[in-house]
Scaffold this motif. Structure first.
Motif, PDB file in Angstrom:
ATOM      1  N   GLU A 185      11.115  42.888   5.526  1.00  0.00           N
ATOM      2  CA  GLU A 185      12.229  41.976   5.746  1.00  0.00           C
ATOM      3  C   GLU A 185      11.787  40.585   5.313  1.00  0.00           C
ATOM      4  O   GLU A 185      10.702  40.126   5.669  1.00  0.00           O
ATOM      5  CB  GLU A 185      12.546  41.963   7.230  1.00  0.00           C
ATOM      6  CG  GLU A 185      13.992  41.828   7.576  1.00  0.00           C
ATOM      7  CD  GLU A 185      14.171  41.966   9.084  1.00  0.00           C
ATOM      8  OE1 GLU A 185      14.678  43.013   9.513  1.00  0.00           O
ATOM      9  OE2 GLU A 185      13.776  41.036   9.812  1.00  0.00           O
TER      10      GLU A 185
ATOM     11  N   ASP B 231       7.249  46.184   8.598  1.00  0.00           N
ATOM     12  CA  ASP B 231       7.316  47.038   9.763  1.00  0.00           C
ATOM     13  C   ASP B 231       6.930  48.472   9.437  1.00  0.00           C
ATOM     14  O   ASP B 231       7.607  49.134   8.644  1.00  0.00           O
ATOM     15  CB  ASP B 231       8.731  46.993  10.337  1.00  0.00           C
ATOM     16  CG  ASP B 231       8.753  47.527  11.755  1.00  0.00           C
ATOM     17  OD1 ASP B 231       8.250  46.838  12.646  1.00  0.00           O
ATOM     18  OD2 ASP B 231       9.239  48.665  11.938  1.00  0.00           O
TER      19      ASP B 231
ATOM     20  N   SER C 140       2.113  46.953  10.109  1.00  0.00           N
ATOM     21  CA  SER C 140       3.149  46.042  10.594  1.00  0.00           C
ATOM     22  C   SER C 140       2.546  44.667  10.824  1.00  0.00           C
ATOM     23  O   SER C 140       1.477  44.542  11.410  1.00  0.00           O
ATOM     24  CB  SER C 140       3.728  46.531  11.931  1.00  0.00           C
ATOM     25  OG  SER C 140       4.122  47.866  11.837  1.00  0.00           O
TER      26      SER C 140
ATOM     27  N   GLU D 205      10.131  29.827  11.738  1.00  0.00           N
ATOM     28  CA  GLU D 205      10.574  31.184  12.045  1.00  0.00           C
ATOM     29  C   GLU D 205       9.891  32.182  11.108  1.00  0.00           C
ATOM     30  O   GLU D 205       9.243  31.790  10.133  1.00  0.00           O
ATOM     31  CB  GLU D 205      12.108  31.305  11.980  1.00  0.00           C
ATOM     32  CG  GLU D 205      12.713  31.186  10.603  1.00  0.00           C
ATOM     33  CD  GLU D 205      12.998  29.727  10.223  1.00  0.00           C
ATOM     34  OE1 GLU D 205      13.949  29.501   9.485  1.00  0.00           O
ATOM     35  OE2 GLU D 205      12.235  28.813  10.653  1.00  0.00           O
ATOM     36  N   VAL D 206      10.084  33.456  11.415  1.00  0.00           N
ATOM     37  CA  VAL D 206       9.433  34.511  10.641  1.00  0.00           C
ATOM     38  C   VAL D 206      10.025  34.570   9.238  1.00  0.00           C
ATOM     39  O   VAL D 206      11.247  34.665   9.080  1.00  0.00           O
ATOM     40  CB  VAL D 206       9.616  35.876  11.333  1.00  0.00           C
ATOM     41  CG1 VAL D 206       9.064  36.986  10.454  1.00  0.00           C
ATOM     42  CG2 VAL D 206       8.934  35.870  12.683  1.00  0.00           C
TER      43      VAL D 206
ATOM     44  N   LEU E 180       8.358  36.567   6.585  1.00  0.00           N
ATOM     45  CA  LEU E 180       8.076  37.910   6.082  1.00  0.00           C
ATOM     46  C   LEU E 180       7.749  38.819   7.252  1.00  0.00           C
ATOM     47  O   LEU E 180       6.895  38.495   8.089  1.00  0.00           O
ATOM     48  CB  LEU E 180       6.880  37.872   5.125  1.00  0.00           C
ATOM     49  CG  LEU E 180       6.363  39.233   4.653  1.00  0.00           C
ATOM     50  CD1 LEU E 180       7.371  39.911   3.735  1.00  0.00           C
ATOM     51  CD2 LEU E 180       5.025  39.086   3.942  1.00  0.00           C
ATOM     52  N   LYS E 181       8.490  39.924   7.334  1.00  0.00           N
ATOM     53  CA  LYS E 181       8.217  40.865   8.413  1.00  0.00           C
ATOM     54  C   LYS E 181       8.030  42.235   7.791  1.00  0.00           C
ATOM     55  O   LYS E 181       8.895  42.725   7.053  1.00  0.00           O
ATOM     56  CB  LYS E 181       9.407  40.886   9.380  1.00  0.00           C
ATOM     57  CG  LYS E 181       9.208  41.775  10.590  1.00  0.00           C
ATOM     58  CD  LYS E 181      10.329  41.488  11.588  1.00  0.00           C
ATOM     59  CE  LYS E 181      10.480  42.574  12.628  1.00  0.00           C
ATOM     60  NZ  LYS E 181       9.305  42.747  13.474  1.00  0.00           N
TER      61      LYS E 181
ATOM     62  N   GLU F  65       3.740  40.057  10.702  1.00  0.00           N
ATOM     63  CA  GLU F  65       4.717  39.022  10.381  1.00  0.00           C
ATOM     64  C   GLU F  65       3.988  37.816   9.826  1.00  0.00           C
ATOM     65  O   GLU F  65       2.852  37.556  10.174  1.00  0.00           O
ATOM     66  CB  GLU F  65       5.451  38.558  11.643  1.00  0.00           C
ATOM     67  CG  GLU F  65       6.334  39.601  12.261  1.00  0.00           C
ATOM     68  CD  GLU F  65       6.916  39.109  13.576  1.00  0.00           C
ATOM     69  OE1 GLU F  65       6.503  38.003  14.020  1.00  0.00           O
ATOM     70  OE2 GLU F  65       7.757  39.802  14.131  1.00  0.00           O
TER      71      GLU F  65
ATOM     72  N   ARG G 213       4.888  33.686   9.377  1.00  0.00           N
ATOM     73  CA  ARG G 213       5.899  32.651   9.642  1.00  0.00           C
ATOM     74  C   ARG G 213       5.818  31.547   8.611  1.00  0.00           C
ATOM     75  O   ARG G 213       4.796  31.373   7.954  1.00  0.00           O
ATOM     76  CB  ARG G 213       5.654  32.061  11.041  1.00  0.00           C
ATOM     77  CG  ARG G 213       5.904  33.058  12.130  1.00  0.00           C
ATOM     78  CD  ARG G 213       5.535  32.515  13.486  1.00  0.00           C
ATOM     79  NE  ARG G 213       5.894  33.485  14.496  1.00  0.00           N
ATOM     80  CZ  ARG G 213       7.117  33.566  15.036  1.00  0.00           C
ATOM     81  NH1 ARG G 213       8.055  32.718  14.685  1.00  0.00           N
ATOM     82  NH2 ARG G 213       7.387  34.501  15.927  1.00  0.00           N
TER      83      ARG G 213
END
Ligand code: ATP
Ligand code: ATP
Ligand code: MG
Ligand code: MG
Lengths: 349, 336, 513, 340
Positions: free
Chosen positions: C328, C278, C290, C272-273, C275-276, C292, C294
């Protein structure tokens, strides 16, 4: 006991030189100061009967109390590459407040905590100016040096307040029973142990050294540089104010000019103890040895009727000699081994 | 219970008792080989240096040894370490010009409890902690006569200012109180004290304060500087500025410092006692105390060598005499 | 000592008969117990570019400093035009026409760029005054030659490592030297600048300048140099013409054995992600970034020098404040400007400037490694030295750190070994998201493979890795995805399969393909 | 690439304008003088102006010397003691030989100052020991020496030759000698530091001592020179002190080191070296002395004076800093617009 303390509390700091021969570990500046202290003490005890008696030692130690207390906080600051020149003024302000409030009929039990809080606030102002605005602490605290001393004059003007409660005065001048150690010095010893552990054995201490040596790297390592510096300034103000209370009671006199010029004595002791003013280097043991050395040496000279001017010269020479000897020895040793000057290390402040 | 000011006075320590119990023997000879020490506010203060030298010379007359020790800065605390040293050295008497009347009190009483006599001179210590105070002149005399002297020179009219030493200087503050009191008298109704400035007994600071006073109060007619440092600085500024001849400077000064300004007309009159006499008297008073000729009680009499007889006044105070006024006619007769 | 006999006559065919412009004869140099150079000889000839190769800590920089008068040899000689000379200080070497670019940029942060270049040698006008106009003209000319877009009046403080390196290069070129020594000048540069630099150096060489060039990028050695000298553990191994030498042979000289694959990228299952980022913006620096990353993925951030990659990394980690957008980690937003918060969320940043940002240079190896994990080293309120030492030793061994004692200050380590300490410092925090800025800057081939293996392993264990690199082969070899930045904006996202030198460079140059 | 270049160079120019620290001090001075003069016209009278400049000139002279040292990332805390020593010893010599003139006094003062500077310089540059420790040490030593020589004596104006005293009080074309001397020294030193290659070396050393060594700058010689100059100016300052005040004791200029350092810091010379000008430092000195004078003229209660001085000092450095931060931020934003 003072000497033992100095020795015990000088855990090794890893300096750039530690790659050299192990002998140089013992030729460190702070150790040299410790050795000088022992020599002065031994020489004094052997040479003048007035020196090593309980009455004189108690007095000489007690006379160092405030400088020693402030030097603890100052060491932390200087290790973190900051400085607080306003300490003596905070001490004066605290003294003036104690006098003023006492004169106004307040209870001493209320006055003391209040004054200490004011001291912390003074430190907070210093800290905020340094951390929020990014001003150099030397500049900020030269300013607050004038400001806080000025406030002391505003509070007390030309009045001199005396007649503090004897039980409190006694606490500042009497010795711990059975020893030649006045209570403030005993308190100092306890605080010194705590500070030494904090500086040399905890994460907080590691953070201070990192901040002092390379602030950007410390920031990148997740150390809260600004918060820690702020805390240090608050501690410094708090300790200085507390020292002001001790000072006032010990002399039984509150005046706006109490302790003026004390900051240089504190700085001299810290420097003599081998703390690098560029930050990141030094030991608390060295500082304690420095404080005691300056104090006891002066006492010894005074007992031998050496004039003030010579005392001043001796203090100055001591500073110069204590910094230059380890360097000279290092250079001499290097010369003997290999003729290789390393990178041109330029002088630093 | 709370330790407030009210409760404190009840706990205040009684002065050491044994000294008061002794009785005086006015005919006792002055002991030989006495060791006494002068502890000025600050070593290197030229005025106090003159005083102490005279006191040391006096000690030679009665075959004692005297010395001068002291701090290089005029702070209360630095004097205290010297008192401790003198106690350890078991001196017979300590003569002190106190920076802070209270701060030196504890250590002085400690000295007295070890049988050391304590005499204050020039600037008094708190009266609970010394045996005698050798006063240069009655404080009241000094304060009032300064005002009178200035009033005569400005025809009892105009704004005046005081240039003092430090804000905490005990003797200056006492004098200034008397000056203010004197000014309430009807003959001074046209004179107004507009400001008390502090030159901190620092030549340069006093100089700058004088400048400021003259700019801030254009109608100023006279300055009283009851300190030798202050009067010299004030006179020097005035003599080198456009105010020369318009402003009257007076106060307490030494003839050597003031001679030039008296001659060039900046200063007409100023006052002082003979500092050598003060040192001499203090030295003899201490010797008399140690030898048991006096105890410090009111009414006792003693002879101070060439100066003759003196009487101990209220609160153990001995007064040298009225201040002496210097002017162009006599300033050359003195060298100090 | 074994190499000594051969080393005395490294003079090979094709070098002409004129005495070497600058030479070392049997030079040794020790620092305490460390023997950095042992009986090394080297000859630099006019018109020849000579490469110096060796692992981290082999003694290359020490050799450079011996040539330039920073160090004096313990034994052996420095010869100029065949005659022995003694350089007591850098100024002596400079007077003899030796210009040096040191491995670590030596800037004057408070002086302007142009003053940095000309300090001590400013063109003079009448009465010995500085001729500022002439100084600017010469700087402008140098910058044009190097293709540098820097404001000469700008203070040097705040220049990126790459820009600093360019200023250093300009400084050395401005000396019109007979000998040009460059200690890893390209470590912080990307392809474009390197190409420009090489053009300039070739021109100098053709004018008769002798060049000594150090790089861990072997391609560059083969591209620029005629001869190469190899050092191993301070000892001379070989001096030979580059022509006819293979990569493998050179590596074998340096390392003493054959190497495994340089980019041992393992395929990991992406999770799953972790580090995101934005629409992150820091005004004037980068805009609307922006992306991501994973778990298990290595994402490379490529771009030209100054594109703003490091700035993004700094902002994500909280060293700089951002003006808009958010970050995030594992589904939770990070507060702005707090490295502490980022660290406790499991983010680590290996910064690009190891001397300022990565290490406390005066402190020991173990303290530096311990600094990021002080909480974990606590026994009660105090730090356990044993735990600190164990942690340091663990990673030192894993990264093949070459050190004398763990209590030695890091500033005595060679550049590459310093970089390893920075890596150890951050890897030991066992982060979930690792941001790594120029991970192998100044690291030798052998260790580079090692670092890549470690990164690859960490990713396959579920770590999310964001790798900023100016080393294109590294980007292509390691990344699952390549993000490309141009002038503060993210301009392309290229999956591994489509990532080629052309596609990445086109995007980085701001051209839309 | 071109857009970036444009952004960068505008930044350079605007930066230059806004970072001129001297301007903000001049502004602060103007405000202070205007307010004070409005309250009391005397402040700007001929005598008032003369006093301000006279008061500031010795401090400014010392600040010029100090900034020279501070720019090399060192410090000289011994200046106050040197002034005291020179003022007294030169006074003593002149009092004993009244035939001597101004020239001898100045030369003697500068020589004594140079000797002190030489000791500091040797210890700092060749002994490689921290400047703060060394000069704090020499502060004590020189002070002790001064006290030992003076031994409670005082030199009075009457004892001094007329010519020396007129140096302190006289003027040429209506400008008193003291500010004239300071002005000339300041301009010369400032011009040298800006326009000569060796002058720039001082900035390089302060900016990065290590890099300076590698760039072939003679670090030790320059640091030595900085201390010599600081010592020489302190010596000259001592003679001017003697000339101006006439009365000297051992304590003169006691504690001035902090004032001098304040002036330098307020004047924008970075305590960490490499940044600042002597003009700024001299203006800083002028600002500090003007604050003191203005407070007296404004009839501020003496007990409030020091507090207000301190507060104004803090205000000066804080406002300057806040402005700098603002400008930097605006520039970054503007850079954004240019860049995109
Ligand atoms: N000043 C110094 N004091 C002590 N040891 C040193 C010093 N300078 C270098 N060394 C040691 O000398 C050895 C050689 O270092 P050097 O910097 O020359 O390596 P290098 O070949 O340049 O490596 P890299 O490729 O990592 O830059 C290393 O072991 C290093 O730790
Ligand atoms: N406050 C600022 N004002 C103007 N320019 C700045 C500022 N901060 C950084 N820069 C410039 O912005 C550019 C972006 O730098 P950054 O280090 O992020 O680039 P990068 O893509 O990581 O390249 P590098 O390979 O140099 O690390 C640099 O050239 C730097 O000099
Ligand atoms: Mg290297
Ligand atoms: Mg980068």
């Amino acid at each position: 006991m003072a000497r033992d303390m100095a020795r015990d509390m000088a855990p090794d700091v890893t300096t750039a030189n530690s790659a050299r021969a192990p002998l140089s570990r013992f030729l460190r500046w702070d150790v040299l100061v410790g050795v000088l202290l022992v020599l002065v003490f031994a020489g004094g005890a052997a040479g003048s009967p007035e020196f090593a008696n309980a009455g004189n030692l108690s007095f000489a130690l007690g006379d160092l109390g405030e400088i020693a207390l402030i030097a603890l906080a100052m060491t932390l600051l200087v290790v973190a590459a900051e400085v607080d020149l306003s300490v003596a003024s905070v001490l004066g302000l605290s003294s003036a407040l104690v006098g003023h409030l006492w004169d106004a009929g307040w209870a001493i039990e209320t006055i003391i905590p209040l004054v200490v809080v004011v001291g912390a606030a003074c430190g907070l102002v210093n800290g905020l100016l340094v951390t929020r605005l990014g001003l150099p602490s030397l500049a900020v605290t030269i300013g607050t040096l004038a400001l806080y001393r000025g406030l002391a004059q505003v509070v007390l003007g030309d009045r001199a307040i005396a007649e503090f409660p004897q039980s409190y005065v006694n606490l500042t001048v009497n010795d711990v029973p059975g020893t030649p150690i006045p209570y403030p010095v005993a308190l100092f010893a306890v605080l010194a142990v705590i500070t030494a552990v904090a500086l040399h054995a905890t994460g907080f201490g590691r953070a201070l050294f990192a901040i002092g040596a390379q602030v950007e790297a410390a920031h990148f390592a997740g150390i809260r540089v600004k918060r820690i510096k702020l805390v240090l300034f608050v501690i410094s103000g708090l300790v200085a104010a507390f020292a002001g209370v001790v000072y006032t009671l010990r002399y039984g006199s509150a005046r706006a000019d109490n302790g003026s010029g004390l900051e240089l004595a504190v700085i001299a002791a810290v420097l003599l103890g081998g703390v690098d003013f560029d930050g990141g280097k030094g030991t608390l043991g060295g500082v304690i040895a420095g404080v005691l050395l300056i104090g006891l040496l002066r006492n010894l000279l005074m007992l031998n009727d050496v004039s003030t001017e010579i005392q001043s010269v001796v203090t100055g020479l001591l500073l110069v000699i204590s910094v230059i000897t380890p360097r000279l020895v290092a250079v001499a040793r290097q010369r003997r081994r290999v003729p290789s000057p390393v990178m041109p290390t330029p002088p630093t402040t | 219970g709370g330790t407030t000011k009210e409760s404190a006075s009840s706990q205040a320590p009684a002065a050491p008792a044994q000294t008061a119990a002794a009785t005086a023997n006015p005919n006792a000879p002055i002991k030989e080989g006495l060791q006494i020490a002068f502890l000025p506010k600050q070593i290197n203060n030229p005025y106090l240096t003159i005083l102490d030298k005279a006191g040391i010379d006096a000690a030679a007359e009665y075959k004692g040894t005297a010395k001068e020790v002291g701090p290089s800065d005029a702070s209360a605390s630095s004097q205290v370490s010297y008192i401790n040293t003198l106690i350890q050295q078991q001196q017979d008497a300590i003569l002190i010009s106190a920076n802070d009347a209270n701060a030196v009190c504890g250590p002085l009483n400690q000295a007295r409890s070890k049988g050391i006599k304590v005499v204050s001179y020039d600037s008094d210590a708190s009266k609970d902690c010394r045996d005698l105070f050798i006063n240069q002149a009655s404080s009241e005399d000094v304060g009032r006569s300064e005002v009178k002297m200035l009033a005569d020179m400005i025809d009892h009219k105009g704004e005046i200012a005081v240039l003092s030493a430090t804000a905490n200087a005990t003797n200056q503050n006492t004098w200034i109180e008397f000056m203010k009191d004197e000014l309430t008298k009807p003959e001074y109704k046209d004179m107004k004290l507009v400001k008390v400035a502090y030159g901190d007994d620092d030549d340069q600071k006093s100089f700058q304060e004088t400048q400021g006073l003259l700019q801030a109060y254009p109608n100023l007619k006279g300055i009283i500087a009851p300190t030798t440092v202050g009067i010299a600085a004030a006179a020097r500024y005035v003599s080198g500025s456009k105010y020369k001849g318009k402003i009257v400077v007076t106060g307490l000064g030494t003839p050597n410092q003031m001679r030039e300004f008296v001659k060039n007309g900046t200063v007409e009159k100023f006052a002082l006692w003979n500092p050598k006499d003060l040192g001499y008297l203090a030295s003899y008073a201490a010797a008399s105390l140690v030898s048991g000729r006096i105890t410090g009680a009111e009414g006792e009499k003693f002879t101070a060598g060439k100066l003759g007889e003196f009487t101990v006044g209220k609160d153990g105070e001995v007064i040298l005499g009225p201040p002496f006024t210097f002017d162009a006619s006599n300033v050359d007769d003195f060298d100090f | 000592m074994t190499g000594a006999a051969e080393a005395t006559a490294p003079h090979g065919p094709g070098t002409g008969d004129a005495p070497p412009v600058l030479a070392l004869a049997g030079v040794s140099k020790s620092f305490g117990a460390v023997r950095a150079l042992r009986d090394v000889s080297l000859e630099l000839h006019a018109g020849e570019a000579h490469a110096l190769a060796g692992e981290n800590g082999a003694g290359k920089s020490t050799l450079v400093k011996t040539l330039s008068g920073v160090h004096r040899p313990d034994s052996g000689q420095v010869l100029m035009d065949g005659r022995p000379v003694e350089f007591h200080k850098p100024a002596d070497a400079q007077r003899h026409g030796v210009a040096v670019i040191y491995q670590e940029p030596t800037m004057f942060p408070d002086l302007s760029v142009v003053e940095n270049i000309f300090i001590g040698r400013q063109p003079r006008a009448s009465l010995g005054r500085i001729d500022r106009a002439a100084m600017h003209a010469r700087a402008a000319e140098l910058f044009t030659r190097l293709g540098v877009a820097l404001d000469p009046e700008q203070p040097a403080r705040g220049l990126s490592i790459a820009d600093q390196q360019l200023v250093e290069i300009a400084k050395a070129l401005s000396r019109d030297a007979r000998v040009l020594i460059m200690d890893e000048p390209t470590a912080a540069l990307s392809g474009n600048e390197v190409a420009r630099l090489f053009t300039v150096v070739r021109a100098l060489r053709e004018q008769g300048c002798a060049v000594l060039f150090i790089s861990h990028r072997l391609d560059e050695i083969f591209e620029l140099c005629q001869r190469v000298t190899t050092l191993r553990d301070g000892a001379w191994i070989a001096s030979e013409p580059v022509a006819g030498l293979t990569h493998e042979a050179l590596i074998r000289r340096m390392v003493g054995r054959d190497l495994d694959a340089l980019y041992p990228k393992l395929d990991a299952a992406t999770g799953e992600v972790a580090l995101k980022v934005d629409r992150l913006t820091r005004e004037g620096v980068f805009t609307d970034v922006s992306f991501e990353v994973r778990r298990g993925e290595i994402v490379a951030l490529a771009g030209l020098v100054g594109a703003g990659r490091s700035e993004v990394a700094r902002a994500v980690f909280g060293v700089d404040r951002w003006d808009a957008g958010w970050v995030e980690v594992n589904g939770r937003r990070l507060p702005p400007a707090s490295p502490t918060a980022a660290m406790s969320a499991g983010v680590a940043l290996v910064p690009e400037d190891r001397r300022q940002q990565g290490l406390v240079m005066d402190q020991s190896i173990e303290r530096n490694i311990g600094l990021t994990g002080l909480k974990g080293l606590r026994r009660g309120p105090v730090i356990s030295r044993a735990a600190e030492r164990d942690r340091a030793r663990d990673w030192a061994i894993r990264l093949q750190l070459k050190f004398n004692r763990l209590s030695d200050a890091v500033n005595v380590l060679s550049g590459g070994n310093q970089q390893k300490v920075v890596l150890a410092k951050w890897l030991s925090t066992r982060p979930q998201v690792l941001i790594i800025d120029e991970p192998t800057r100044g690291i030798d081939v052998g260790t580079k493979a090692e670092v890549h293996r470690v990164l690859s392993e960490l990713a396959s264990d579920g770590m999310a890795v964001l790798m900023i690199s100016s080393d294109l082969p590294e980007v292509l070899g390691m990344a699952d995805r390549v993000l490309v930045m141009h002038e503060g904006r993210l301009v392309a996202e290229i999956p591994r399969a489509e990532a080629t030198e052309e596609s990445v460079m086109t995007a980085a140059a701001g051209r839309t393909s | 690439m071109t857009a970036v270049t444009a952004g960068r160079s505008t930044r350079g120019i605007v930066d230059l304008v806004f970072r001129a620290r001297e301007l903000s001090i001049v502004a602060a001075l103007a405000v202070l003088v205007a307010v004070t003069a409005a309250a009391n016209g005397n402040f700007l009278s001929a005598q008032g102006l003369k006093d301000i400049f006279l008061n500031a000139s010795i401090l400014a002279l010392l600040a010029v010397g100090q900034s020279f040292v501070v720019i090399t990332r060192n410090i000289d805390l011994s200046v106050g003691s040197v002034v005291g020593l020179v003022a007294f010893t030169v006074g003593d010599v002149l009092a004993a030989n009244r035939g001597l003139g101004v020239g001898v006094a100045i030369v003697l003062g500068i020589v004594i100052g140079c000797v002190c500077g030489l000791v500091n310089g040797l210890l700092v540059s060749f002994g490689k020991v921290p400047a703060l420790v060394v000069t704090l040490g020499t502060l004590y030593v020189i002070q002790g020496l001064d006290h030992a020589i003076a031994h409670g004596r005082q030199i009075n104006a009457v004892d001094l030759p007329r010519s020396v005293l007129s140096l302190g009080n006289g003027s040429v074309l209506g400008i008193p000698y003291l500010p004239l001397i300071t002005g000339v020294v300041m301009l010369a030193v400032g011009y040298y530091l800006r326009s000569y290659a060796s002058g720039r070396d001082f900035y390089a050393i302060g900016s990065s001592p290590e890099a300076a060594g590698l760039a072939g700058v003679p670090v030790r010689r320059r640091v030595m020179a900085a201390y010599l100059l600081s010592g020489a100016l302190a010596g000259l300052g001592g003679v001017l002190w003697l000339a101006r005040f006439g009365t000297v004791v051992a304590d003169d200029a006691h504690g001035w080191e902090l004032q001098v350092v304040s002036a330098v810091v307020v004047g924008g010379v970075a305590i960490t070296g490499g940044v600042g000008t002597v003009y700024g430092a001299a203006l800083g000195a002028l600002l500090l002395t003007t604050i003191t004078s203005a407070l007296v003229v404004l009839k501020v209660n003496p007990f409030w004076q020091q507090a207000i001085t301190g507060a104004l000092l803090l205000l000066a450095i804080s406002v300057d800093r806040v402005l700098a931060l603002r400008v930097a931020r605006i520039l970054r934003r503007r850079n954004a617009r240019h860049g995109s």
